[in-house]
Write an enzyme that holds these catalytic residues in place. Structure first.
Site, mmCIF file in Angstrom:
data_model
loop_
_atom_site.group_PDB
_atom_site.id
_atom_site.type_symbol
_atom_site.label_atom_id
_atom_site.label_comp_id
_atom_site.label_asym_id
_atom_site.label_seq_id
_atom_site.Cartn_x
_atom_site.Cartn_y
_atom_site.Cartn_z
ATOM 1 N N GLY A 97 0.828 -1.194 0.000
ATOM 2 C CA GLY A 97 0.000 0.000 0.000
ATOM 3 C C GLY A 97 0.866 1.248 0.000
ATOM 4 O O GLY A 97 2.048 1.223 0.360
ATOM 5 N N CYS A 98 0.256 2.369 -0.392
ATOM 6 C CA CYS A 98 1.013 3.622 -0.509
ATOM 7 C C CYS A 98 1.418 4.169 0.858
ATOM 8 O O CYS A 98 2.599 4.494 1.088
ATOM 9 C CB CYS A 98 0.200 4.648 -1.284
ATOM 10 S SG CYS A 98 -1.526 4.824 -0.753
ATOM 11 N N TYR A 99 0.475 4.256 1.789
ATOM 12 C CA TYR A 99 0.825 4.717 3.133
ATOM 13 C C TYR A 99 1.871 3.807 3.795
ATOM 14 O O TYR A 99 2.870 4.293 4.331
ATOM 15 C CB TYR A 99 -0.422 4.774 4.017
ATOM 16 C CG TYR A 99 -1.329 5.957 3.827
ATOM 17 C CD1 TYR A 99 -0.860 7.262 3.941
ATOM 18 C CD2 TYR A 99 -2.685 5.773 3.578
ATOM 19 C CE1 TYR A 99 -1.715 8.344 3.799
ATOM 20 C CE2 TYR A 99 -3.552 6.848 3.432
ATOM 21 C CZ TYR A 99 -3.067 8.132 3.541
ATOM 22 O OH TYR A 99 -3.914 9.201 3.404
ATOM 23 N N THR A 153 4.155 1.952 2.537
ATOM 24 C CA THR A 153 5.479 2.103 1.946
ATOM 25 C C THR A 153 6.216 3.275 2.584
ATOM 26 O O THR A 153 7.392 3.161 2.970
ATOM 27 C CB THR A 153 5.374 2.303 0.423
ATOM 28 O OG1 THR A 153 4.799 1.129 -0.168
ATOM 29 C CG2 THR A 153 6.743 2.543 -0.189
#
Length: 344
Positions: free
Chosen positions: A155-157, A159
């Site tokens: 996921g972006c968060y 990472t």
């Protein structure tokens, strides 16, 4: 010359799918990919029909989605830029056909299938399929990624948070009993392309709000890969009035106290040879404009005069290092390409 690798992409209509398309069309090691669309309706034969901005350089074939068609295409690897429930169904079929898979959804990110079921409110993935999945964070798991059949793109968060704190965790410098706060902000594209009232222009513009407090489904990714107990961490998420980018401000207590030089040395040693992580000198902090439209994660920090309280700032582009860019970085590792190919 080495023959270009053939890849397939399932799903290209979302923001991450479009970003992935642009990166793959520039990639020197692969043949022009074929995009397989799950949506019914008017047939689409070329990617430029969906994205006119690609005209003149990004013409690529589009086909109706079919596992059989992908298997017969000669593709060695497939990207799934699909919803979680679609990936749960499609990934096992492609694996059975002998393809390697990079999945951008959350379907295979957790070691325990019950974690996905509890947080995503969807059926748990098949344990046999899940056992083949590798969490696709190249800075941490490069060797496993290179040999993997199934990559669970992070996921972006998570990472931004995991890369921001992992050096401290592995060094054992965080006094986790005193609590860790991960205060994260994202642009609106992180919520996807599906129309929602709270994402309308008049709701986002000149506004800033928190959401998903104590319920955000990226929470278990953070705790699983940093080793924190749920009660040791507060993970908060906010919606910024901009299109793309994530900035995570991470607050920790150190034990024992440290000097700024020690912390900078720790990070530089940990990320040595990791081209997609850029470290800022002690006391200097990255900004979203530094990482927009890139696959970099920029990390900086500030240490209080006592050497006890540390604030780490980690930022990235949620569509780049937080999604499509990281997926290409994973493919590069799987196929033996230079890690930064098509990403710099």
């Amino acid at each position: 010359m080495t023959r270009p690798v053939r890849v397939a992409v399932v799903g290209a209509t979302g923001y991450a799918g479009f970003e992935l398309a642009q990166l793959l069309l520039r990639h020197s090691g692969i043949a022009k990919p074929t995009f397989y669309l799950r949506e019914s309706g008017k047939p689409v034969n070329c990617l430029t029909e969906l994205f006119p901005q690609l005209r003149g350089w990004g013409e690529a074939p589009c086909r109706p989605f079919s596992v059989q068609a992908i298997a017969e295409s000669g593709a060695k690897l497939a990207f799934l830029s699909t919803p979680h429930e679609a990936s749960l169904d499609i990934a096992p079929q492609l694996l059975r056909e002998g393809l390697r898979v990079v999945d951008l959804s959350g379907a295979f990110r957790f070691r325990d299938p019950a974690t996905f079921e509890n947080w995503y409110k969807l059926p748990a993935p098949d344990p046999q399929v899940l056992s083949q999945a590798v969490y696709g964070l190249p800075e941490l798991y490069a060797k496993a990624i290179a040999n993997a059949k199934l990559i669970a793109n992070p996921g972006c968060y998570p990472t931004s948070v995991i890369l921001g704190l992992r050096p401290l965790v592995e060094a054992g410098w965080i006094a986790s009993s005193r609590g860790v706060v991960c205060d994260c902000k994202s642009g609106a594209s992180g919520a996807g392309k599906e129309p929602k009232r709270e994402l309308h222009f008049v709701e986002v513009d000149e506004n800033f709000r928190a959401y998903g407090l104590f319920t955000h489904r990226h929470t278990p990714e953070v705790t699983e890969h940093l080793g924190f107990a749920p009660g040791q961490i507060i993970f908060s998420t906010h919606l910024l009035p901009l299109a793309r980018g994530i900035l995570s401000t991470l607050y920790v207590w150190l034990e024992p106290r440290r000097e700024a030089g020690e912390i900078e040395t720790l990070y530089r040693q940990f990320y040595a040879g990791k081209p997609m992580v850029r470290l800022w000198p002690a006391g200097r902090l990255p900004e979203l404009q530094h990482v927009a439209h890139t696959n970099f994660c920029d990390i900086g920090f500030a240490l209080d005069p006592t050497g006890e309280r540390l604030v780490v700032v980690s930022c990235l582009d949620n569509l780049g290092k937080g999604a499509a860019g990281q997926a290409v970085q994973n493919m590069n590792a799987m196929m033996g390409f230079e890690e930064a190919t098509a990403l710099q």
